[in-house]
Every structure is written in structure tokens, then in C-alpha cells.
Motif scaffolding. Sequence first.
Motif, PDB file in Angstrom:
ATOM      1  N   GLY A   1       0.810  -1.210   0.000  1.00 61.57           N
ATOM      2  CA  GLY A   1       0.000   0.000   0.000  1.00 61.57           C
ATOM      3  C   GLY A   1       0.844   1.261   0.000  1.00 61.57           C
ATOM      4  O   GLY A   1       2.072   1.222   0.104  1.00 61.57           O
ATOM      5  N   VAL A   2       0.168   2.397  -0.138  1.00 61.07           N
ATOM      6  CA  VAL A   2       0.829   3.707  -0.164  1.00 61.07           C
ATOM      7  C   VAL A   2       0.516   4.431   1.139  1.00 61.07           C
ATOM      8  O   VAL A   2      -0.644   4.591   1.517  1.00 61.07           O
ATOM      9  N   LEU A   3       1.554   4.887   1.810  1.00 57.91           N
ATOM     10  CA  LEU A   3       1.446   5.526   3.117  1.00 57.91           C
ATOM     11  C   LEU A   3       1.751   7.010   3.008  1.00 57.91           C
ATOM     12  O   LEU A   3       2.725   7.401   2.372  1.00 57.91           O
ATOM     13  N   GLU A   4       0.918   7.840   3.629  1.00 55.35           N
ATOM     14  CA  GLU A   4       1.172   9.276   3.700  1.00 55.35           C
ATOM     15  C   GLU A   4       1.507   9.650   5.136  1.00 55.35           C
ATOM     16  O   GLU A   4       0.762   9.336   6.065  1.00 55.35           O
ATOM     17  N   VAL A   5       2.653  10.285   5.306  1.00 55.09           N
ATOM     18  CA  VAL A   5       3.103  10.732   6.622  1.00 55.09           C
ATOM     19  C   VAL A   5       3.042  12.252   6.633  1.00 55.09           C
ATOM     20  O   VAL A   5       3.610  12.903   5.753  1.00 55.09           O
TER      21      VAL A   5
END
Length: 280
Positions: A60-64
Motif C-alpha cells: 500500500g501507499v502511506l502518507e506521513v
Amino acid sequence: MRTTHAPASAAAVPCSHAGLPELQAAAPLPVTGVAADYPAGLEVEEHSHECCQLLYAVQGVLEVRAGSGRWVVPPTRGVWLRSGVPHGLRMRGAVQVRSLFVDAQAAADLPGSDCVIEVSPLLRELISEVARWPASAPPGRRESMVVELLLQELRQPPVVPFHLPWPQDTRMAAVCHALAEADGADGFAAATATAADWAARLAMGEKTFHRHFLQATGMSFGRWRQRARLLSSMQALLAGRPIVQVALEAGYESHSAYSLAFRRQFGMPPSAFGARGDRP
């Protein structure tokens, strides 16, 4: 290993690592691994840790999100945060996160600023290995060597293209939020609004708007918006959606224009990025 499964929620949820200080205090090694699986769209409230942290999504793609900017990373990258940095998370799709918490003393030779680093196949396996270890288990020579190699792998230059600098100026921050979320209000189409549209909305001249935006983010309005659109398109590519459809949704008029911009930003065409899937 501590593995948590966060429930689906429309609102932001607290950080699931409430017992981390006690876990680290009892940990015999300077690196602790934690695994957490999150549903699509879930947001984790802003929080901080006394130690340094590597956030890595194996899927998946994670946004921090932090005060200095936002990082949007696919499974080939991880986000390194210094100790004490307030940050929140957003899941762009279902995300499996493997976090490493590194004692500040052991992190002395590691990156001195918050950044994105490349996760090589070796580093990926090291992260997964440490995240599988039982908490407080007595380490042997093998475990000590794995940690030593892992810390060595973390000593690498940051990767810039996955970072969106975030302004402290409240007016420019509102512009960036609307662009990143494609969020409009009062009939204002933020996703397609030009610099002139934003200048008029903020009651300032277009040149003044460009100057304020550059001062606040270090990037021109056009470059910032392009990077935000490209970062937002990564989850759709990983999900296998047609590139033409992804390009149109990202605001590009053609497959070729989107592919050229994507290659310039990330060093590979979107077809190659999508084909790699969740493999580093």
C-alpha cells in the motif's frame, strides 16, 4: 513482535503504539520492530515518539504528515523521522506498516533530518525480520548482527521526490491542503484552479501570490501542484488501473504527458512503477 489491526473508521484514530515506552525500556537491543495493518482511508492522529522511527509500508501507499511537509511513499521507500517529531498518518488504500523504533543514541550516525530513504530488498527483509521478533526476547549473536547490519543500511542519502514541503503561512497552507486533497469549497474547483484563480480568491495580485507560495514552500506553484498530483496517482497505479485513466484523474490531458512528468519526477515510467507492484 507486536502486531495491531486497526478498525475501519471515518475519523482519525489515536496511535496504536501506546505501550511503546515500556516495550523499548524492556528491549535488549536498540531497535524495536512493530507491525500494524490499517484499512484504506484511515488516519492516525498526530503523535510523537521519544525515539527515532522508520515508517515502512510493505503493502500500500502511506502518507506521513508532519509540520515540515508530507511524504507519500510506495513500498520501495520508507520515511525516517527524528525523535520527538509530531506526525500523523493517512492510508492511501489498505496499508501494512512495519515500523522500526531506534534508540536516539544508536541513531547518532543516521539521517539528521526527516526524510525518505530507499528500501532495498536487503533492508526490506531486515525490517520484516526485526518486526517478527518477540518483544523482550533475549538476543543472541545473530540478532545483534542483524541490528548492526540494519543500522548500516539506514545510513544512506535521502530520496527527495516523495516529499511535499508544507508551508507555515496559514493562507498558503490552505492552498496546499486544497490542492493535495482536491478539496474545494463554495463552488471553488481547487483541483483545476490556476494561480490566477487562487490569487483572486486570496485578494492579492498573481505575482504576489507566486512570491508568497515560493517563499512558503521553496517550490513554485506549478511544480508543487504537479508533484502533489503525481504522488496522489501512485495508489491507482499500484492497484493496476489503466494509465490513461490515472493520467486523466491526475489532471493530464494525455497518457504521454503524464508518463513524461512521472518519469522526470520518479526516474521511471508509470508502467514500470505499476508493474513493480509492492515489490522493491
